[in-house]
Design a protein around this motif. Structure first.
Motif, PDB file in Angstrom:
ATOM      1  N   CYS A   1       0.856  -1.196   0.000  1.00  0.00           N
ATOM      2  CA  CYS A   1       0.000   0.000   0.000  1.00  0.00           C
ATOM      3  C   CYS A   1       0.883   1.233   0.000  1.00  0.00           C
ATOM      4  O   CYS A   1       2.070   1.174   0.316  1.00  0.00           O
ATOM      5  N   ASN A   2       0.295   2.347  -0.349  1.00  0.00           N
ATOM      6  CA  ASN A   2       1.079   3.584  -0.451  1.00  0.00           C
ATOM      7  C   ASN A   2       0.380   4.791   0.174  1.00  0.00           C
ATOM      8  O   ASN A   2       0.536   5.908  -0.300  1.00  0.00           O
ATOM      9  N   GLY A   3      -0.379   4.553   1.228  1.00  0.00           N
ATOM     10  CA  GLY A   3      -0.822   5.695   2.012  1.00  0.00           C
ATOM     11  C   GLY A   3      -2.282   6.031   2.103  1.00  0.00           C
ATOM     12  O   GLY A   3      -2.656   6.828   2.969  1.00  0.00           O
ATOM     13  N   PRO A   4      -3.183   5.476   1.280  1.00  0.00           N
ATOM     14  CA  PRO A   4      -4.587   5.858   1.468  1.00  0.00           C
ATOM     15  C   PRO A   4      -5.100   5.368   2.809  1.00  0.00           C
ATOM     16  O   PRO A   4      -4.645   4.346   3.334  1.00  0.00           O
ATOM     17  N   GLY A   5      -6.069   6.088   3.380  1.00  0.00           N
ATOM     18  CA  GLY A   5      -6.598   5.709   4.688  1.00  0.00           C
ATOM     19  C   GLY A   5      -7.174   4.310   4.721  1.00  0.00           C
ATOM     20  O   GLY A   5      -7.207   3.663   5.770  1.00  0.00           O
TER      21      GLY A   5
ATOM     22  N   ARG B   1       4.815  13.193  -0.512  1.00  0.00           N
ATOM     23  CA  ARG B   1       5.314  13.501   0.825  1.00  0.00           C
ATOM     24  C   ARG B   1       6.822  13.727   0.758  1.00  0.00           C
ATOM     25  O   ARG B   1       7.608  12.792   0.662  1.00  0.00           O
ATOM     26  N   VAL B   2       7.197  14.992   0.808  1.00  0.00           N
ATOM     27  CA  VAL B   2       8.596  15.387   0.633  1.00  0.00           C
ATOM     28  C   VAL B   2       9.276  15.682   1.966  1.00  0.00           C
ATOM     29  O   VAL B   2      10.385  15.230   2.230  1.00  0.00           O
ATOM     30  N   ARG B   3       8.600  16.429   2.846  1.00  0.00           N
ATOM     31  CA  ARG B   3       9.206  16.871   4.101  1.00  0.00           C
ATOM     32  C   ARG B   3       8.532  16.301   5.339  1.00  0.00           C
ATOM     33  O   ARG B   3       9.052  16.417   6.439  1.00  0.00           O
ATOM     34  N   LYS B   4       7.376  15.683   5.150  1.00  0.00           N
ATOM     35  CA  LYS B   4       6.610  15.208   6.301  1.00  0.00           C
ATOM     36  C   LYS B   4       5.841  13.951   5.936  1.00  0.00           C
ATOM     37  O   LYS B   4       5.246  13.869   4.865  1.00  0.00           O
ATOM     38  N   LEU B   5       5.878  12.963   6.826  1.00  0.00           N
ATOM     39  CA  LEU B   5       5.141  11.730   6.578  1.00  0.00           C
ATOM     40  C   LEU B   5       3.637  11.966   6.693  1.00  0.00           C
ATOM     41  O   LEU B   5       3.182  12.861   7.407  1.00  0.00           O
ATOM     42  N   SER B   6       2.876  11.134   6.009  1.00  0.00           N
ATOM     43  CA  SER B   6       1.426  11.207   6.102  1.00  0.00           C
ATOM     44  C   SER B   6       0.958  10.616   7.425  1.00  0.00           C
ATOM     45  O   SER B   6       1.690   9.863   8.085  1.00  0.00           O
ATOM     46  N   LEU B   7      -0.259  10.960   7.820  1.00  0.00           N
ATOM     47  CA  LEU B   7      -0.830  10.383   9.039  1.00  0.00           C
ATOM     48  C   LEU B   7      -0.955   8.870   8.890  1.00  0.00           C
ATOM     49  O   LEU B   7      -0.680   8.119   9.832  1.00  0.00           O
ATOM     50  N   SER B   8      -1.346   8.420   7.704  1.00  0.00           N
ATOM     51  CA  SER B   8      -1.451   6.980   7.467  1.00  0.00           C
ATOM     52  C   SER B   8      -0.101   6.302   7.666  1.00  0.00           C
ATOM     53  O   SER B   8      -0.012   5.212   8.240  1.00  0.00           O
TER      54      SER B   8
ATOM     55  N   TRP C   1      11.814  10.178  -0.738  1.00  0.00           N
ATOM     56  CA  TRP C   1      12.643  11.365  -0.571  1.00  0.00           C
ATOM     57  C   TRP C   1      13.641  11.106   0.553  1.00  0.00           C
ATOM     58  O   TRP C   1      13.262  10.672   1.634  1.00  0.00           O
ATOM     59  N   GLU C   2      14.891  11.382   0.279  1.00  0.00           N
ATOM     60  CA  GLU C   2      15.962  11.062   1.226  1.00  0.00           C
ATOM     61  C   GLU C   2      15.796  11.788   2.556  1.00  0.00           C
ATOM     62  O   GLU C   2      16.159  11.272   3.610  1.00  0.00           O
ATOM     63  N   TYR C   3      15.234  12.983   2.521  1.00  0.00           N
ATOM     64  CA  TYR C   3      15.060  13.764   3.744  1.00  0.00           C
ATOM     65  C   TYR C   3      14.239  13.012   4.779  1.00  0.00           C
ATOM     66  O   TYR C   3      14.524  13.068   5.984  1.00  0.00           O
ATOM     67  N   LEU C   4      13.220  12.283   4.333  1.00  0.00           N
ATOM     68  CA  LEU C   4      12.333  11.580   5.261  1.00  0.00           C
ATOM     69  C   LEU C   4      13.034  10.431   5.970  1.00  0.00           C
ATOM     70  O   LEU C   4      12.630  10.021   7.061  1.00  0.00           O
ATOM     71  N   ALA C   5      14.080   9.882   5.355  1.00  0.00           N
ATOM     72  CA  ALA C   5      14.807   8.763   5.953  1.00  0.00           C
ATOM     73  C   ALA C   5      15.997   9.215   6.791  1.00  0.00           C
ATOM     74  O   ALA C   5      16.672   8.376   7.397  1.00  0.00           O
ATOM     75  N   SER C   6      16.225  10.522   6.842  1.00  0.00           N
ATOM     76  CA  SER C   6      17.347  11.029   7.638  1.00  0.00           C
ATOM     77  C   SER C   6      17.115  10.758   9.122  1.00  0.00           C
ATOM     78  O   SER C   6      16.005  10.939   9.618  1.00  0.00           O
TER      79      SER C   6
ATOM     80  N   THR D   1      17.781  12.418  11.587  1.00  0.00           N
ATOM     81  CA  THR D   1      17.402  13.629  12.319  1.00  0.00           C
ATOM     82  C   THR D   1      15.957  14.053  12.039  1.00  0.00           C
ATOM     83  O   THR D   1      15.400  14.864  12.774  1.00  0.00           O
ATOM     84  N   THR D   2      15.348  13.524  10.996  1.00  0.00           N
ATOM     85  CA  THR D   2      13.975  13.903  10.658  1.00  0.00           C
ATOM     86  C   THR D   2      12.971  13.182  11.542  1.00  0.00           C
ATOM     87  O   THR D   2      12.097  13.805  12.153  1.00  0.00           O
ATOM     88  N   TYR D   3      13.077  11.859  11.604  1.00  0.00           N
ATOM     89  CA  TYR D   3      12.220  11.046  12.473  1.00  0.00           C
ATOM     90  C   TYR D   3      13.106  10.066  13.251  1.00  0.00           C
ATOM     91  O   TYR D   3      13.174   8.877  12.916  1.00  0.00           O
TER      92      TYR D   3
END
Length: 241
Positions: free
Chosen positions: A163-167, A197-204, A219-224, A226-228
Motif C-alpha cells: 500500500c502507499n498511504g490511502p486511509g 510527501r517530501v518533508r513530512k510523513l502522512s498520518l497513514s 525522498w531522502e530527507y524523510l529517511a534522515s 534527524t527527521t524522524y
C-alpha cells in the motif's frame, strides 16, 4: 484534531508493544507460520494491493509495472466502496498485463496460447476509513468498522500486502498484524509513502509504521535520522513511481 492524532499514535504503540509481551508459545507459532510461508510455492503467491482515490492509485499502478507480476499469480485489489475510478484503472492495468504476457507465450510455443501467465485478479470492495471532510472522532469509529469487515474478508489469506498511504490501508495493515500476533500467518506488509510527501510523513504512514515489515520513502530527507529519530526502520530507495 491533535488530541485524536496523539491518541491514535499512542494506541498503535501500545498494540505494537503488546506483541512482545504475549506468551512465548504465541510468538513461537508466529515464527513457525513464517517458516511455512517461506516454503510455499511461488505459483500460489497472493498479493493484496490497496488502492486509494486519485494520485494514490496512479502511483501504485506505476509501481506494479516494475514488479515481476508473474510471481504474484493471484492479485486482489482492495478499493473503497465509494471509489468509482480505481476499479476501472485496476482493470485497465490487468488488461495491459495480459496483453504483455500473451506475446511472450506465442514466441515460446508454435501453438496458440491456451491462457496466459499473468495469473488472475479480483476486485474487493472495502468500507472507507474516512471520507473527505469527515470528523476525526467519527473516523475512529468507521476505521474500526472497516477493520472488522476486512477481517471477515480474509478467508483466503494473502502472502503480501502493498500500500502507499490511502486511509483504506490502515485497517488492512492492522488486520494483517493481528493474524501475525496470533500465529495464524505472517503476512508481509510493505508500505510505500506517496511521492507527494517530501518533508513530512502522512498520518497513514505514521499510524502504519509500527506494524509493517518495510517502510519505504521516496525522498531522502524523510529517511534522515534527524527527521524522524524515533522511526529508525524507514528506508529510502529513491523514486519508485
Amino acid at each position: 484534531m491533535s488530541v485524536v492524532w496523539v491518541t491514535l499514535w499512542v494506541l498503535t504503540l501500545v498494540a505494537r508493544a503488546a506483541y512482545f509481551v504475549l506468551p512465548r508459545f504465541v510468538r513461537k507459532r508466529s515464527r513457525n507460520a513464517k517458516r511455512f510461508d517461506a516454503n510455499q510455492s511461488r505459483k500460489s503467491t497472493q498479493l493484496w494491493i490497496v488502492l486509494g482515490s486519485g494520485g494514490h492509485t496512479t502511483e501504485m499502478l506505476r509501481m506494479l509495472h516494475t514488479l515481476p507480476i508473474r510471481r504474484f499469480q493471484n492479485r486482489r485489489y482492495l478499493i473503497a466502496q465509494t471509489d468509482s475510478i480505481s476499479a476501472t484503472k485496476a482493470i485497465e492495468f490487468e488488461r495491459a498485463v495480459t496483453e504483455k504476457e500473451l506475446p511472450k507465450q506465442s514466441k515460446k510455443s508454435r501453438s496458440p496460447p491456451a491462457g496466459n501467465n499473468s495469473g488472475s485478479f479480483e476486485i474487493l470492495r472495502v468500507p472507507r476509513s474516512r471520507e473527505v471532510g469527515q470528523s476525526w472522532v467519527s473516523t475512529v469509529i468507521t476505521t474500526v468498522l472497516a477493520f472488522f469487515r476486512i477481517m471477515a474478508m480474509m478467508t483466503a489469506l494473502p502472502d503480501m500486502i502493498i500500500c502507499n498511504g490511502p486511509g483504506t490501508c490502515i485497517p488492512v495493515i492492522y488486520a494483517a498484524f493481528l493474524l501475525r500476533v496470533f500465529g495464524i500467518k505472517h503476512i508481509k506488509v510493505i508500505f510505500v509513502e506517496t511521492y507527494a510527501r517530501v518533508r513530512k510523513l502522512s498520518l497513514s504512514g505514521i499510524l502504519a509504521y509500527p506494524f509493517v515489515d518495510r517502510f519505504l520513502v521516496q525522498w531522502e530527507y524523510l529517511a534522515s535520522p534527524t527527521t524522524y529519530p524515533w522511526m529508525p526502520q524507514i528506508e529510502y530507495l529513491g523514486r519508485l513511481v
